[in-house]
Write an enzyme that holds these catalytic residues in place. Structure first.
Site, short mmCIF file in Angstrom:
data_model
loop_
_atom_site.label_atom_id
_atom_site.label_comp_id
_atom_site.label_asym_id
_atom_site.label_seq_id
_atom_site.Cartn_x
_atom_site.Cartn_y
_atom_site.Cartn_z
N HIS A 103 0.84 -1.20 0.00
CA HIS A 103 0.00 0.00 0.00
C HIS A 103 0.88 1.25 0.00
O HIS A 103 2.07 1.18 0.31
CB HIS A 103 -0.90 0.03 1.24
CG HIS A 103 -0.14 0.16 2.53
ND1 HIS A 103 0.52 -0.90 3.11
CD2 HIS A 103 0.09 1.23 3.35
CE1 HIS A 103 1.11 -0.51 4.22
NE2 HIS A 103 0.87 0.79 4.39
N HIS A 244 4.73 0.01 0.28
CA HIS A 244 5.44 -0.70 1.35
C HIS A 244 4.53 -1.74 1.98
O HIS A 244 3.30 -1.72 1.79
CB HIS A 244 6.01 0.27 2.39
CG HIS A 244 5.00 1.14 3.05
ND1 HIS A 244 4.45 2.24 2.44
CD2 HIS A 244 4.44 1.08 4.29
CE1 HIS A 244 3.59 2.82 3.26
NE2 HIS A 244 3.56 2.14 4.39
FE LIG Z 1 1.90 2.18 5.76
#
Ligand SMILES: [Fe+2]
Length: 268
Positions: A103, A244
């Site tokens: 995300h 990440h």
């Molecule tokens: Fe995050």
């Protein structure tokens, strides 16, 4: 003869990340060194500063060099005492963790914040790595036809806002291919199907396979750096061109990071 900035920039992987050695973030940073940090951040999208043990006041000063800090009133209960713009990120337990997926942060904001800075305070004996994936590379690896299609499409990003104590589900549309305001390069912007349920103008049946393909695509190992946290690490990344993934594999072990979010373009 002018003194050369003592810092050293060591790339961590071909795709993403560099370690910055020879800099104490609790001390003032000279102009030449900061200029090198800005260039390294542009080039590598993720900077790791080892062995810092950064106190909140020093994290705040460092973050302010990069732009205006984000302070979210409804997150005040999670802030470090005296620093409303620095949030405590503890071990919430695997079931409560919302970040164990690829995300970018605050995707449901109209303008998701560009920079995040994490300072390690307490780490589990093993595990708790974070992975980052380079979305310039992910975009560039797509076929020209897929790039053309995605360049015309926006996706629905869902999330929950709290306004005046009221929780509200929010849907915000963003381009699937965004143009980075500093580099001018194209980067993919996507998430898992639970948080990005459809593409604008397409039916769910048409959208779903594309979103699921892209979600698999962004995790290709050659786009990714997996960071093993060490005591005192400070890590900053560009939320506009990286996704990440926080790996929760450390059970109930204590883990605490201090997080600061910065708005606006880097200072030059
Ligand atoms: Fe995050």
């Amino acid at each position: 003869m002018t003194k050369r900035s003592p810092i050293e920039i060591r790339p961590l992987s071909p795709a993403v990340g560099a370690e910055v050695v020879g800099l104490d973030l609790s001390q003032p940073i000279d102009g030449e060194s900061f200029g090198r940090l800005v260039q390294a951040f542009t080039d590598h999208c993720l900077l790791v500063f080892p062995a810092q043990q950064l106190e909140p006041a020093a994290q705040w000063s460092f973050g302010c060099l990069w732009g205006e800090p984000l302070v979210v009133p409804y997150l005040a209960p999670h802030a470090v005492t005296g620093f409303p713009g620095i949030l405590r990120v503890p071990n919430m337990g695997k079931a409560e963790t919302l970040t164990e997926n690829w995300h970018f942060d605050s995707a449901f904001f109209e303008e998701p914040p560009p920079i995040a800075i994490l300072a390690a305070q307490e780490l589990p004996p093993i595990g708790g790595d974070t992975m980052w994936s380079n979305m310039y590379r992910a975009y560039e690896a797509l076929s020209p036809a897929m790039q053309l299609l995605l360049g015309q499409v926006r996706a629905a990003f869902t999330g929950t806002r709290v306004d005046d104590g009221e929780r509200r589900d929010v849907v915000t549309m963003h381009p699937v291919v965004r143009i980075h305001p500093v580099t001018g390069k194209r980067a993919l912007a996507i998430g898992r199907i639970e948080s990005v349920p459809h593409l604008e103008g397409m039916t769910p049946d048409e959208s779903r396979p594309i979103i699921e393909f892209l979600y698999r695509h962004v995790a290709r190992p050659e786009f990714v750096h997996r960071h093993h946290w060490r005591r005192g690490d400070v890590v900053m990344w560009d939320n506009r061109c990286l996704l990440h993934y926080a790996v929760h594999d450390y059970g109930d072990a204590p883990r605490l990071l201090h997080r600061m979010t910065v708005l606006g373009a880097p200072c030059t």
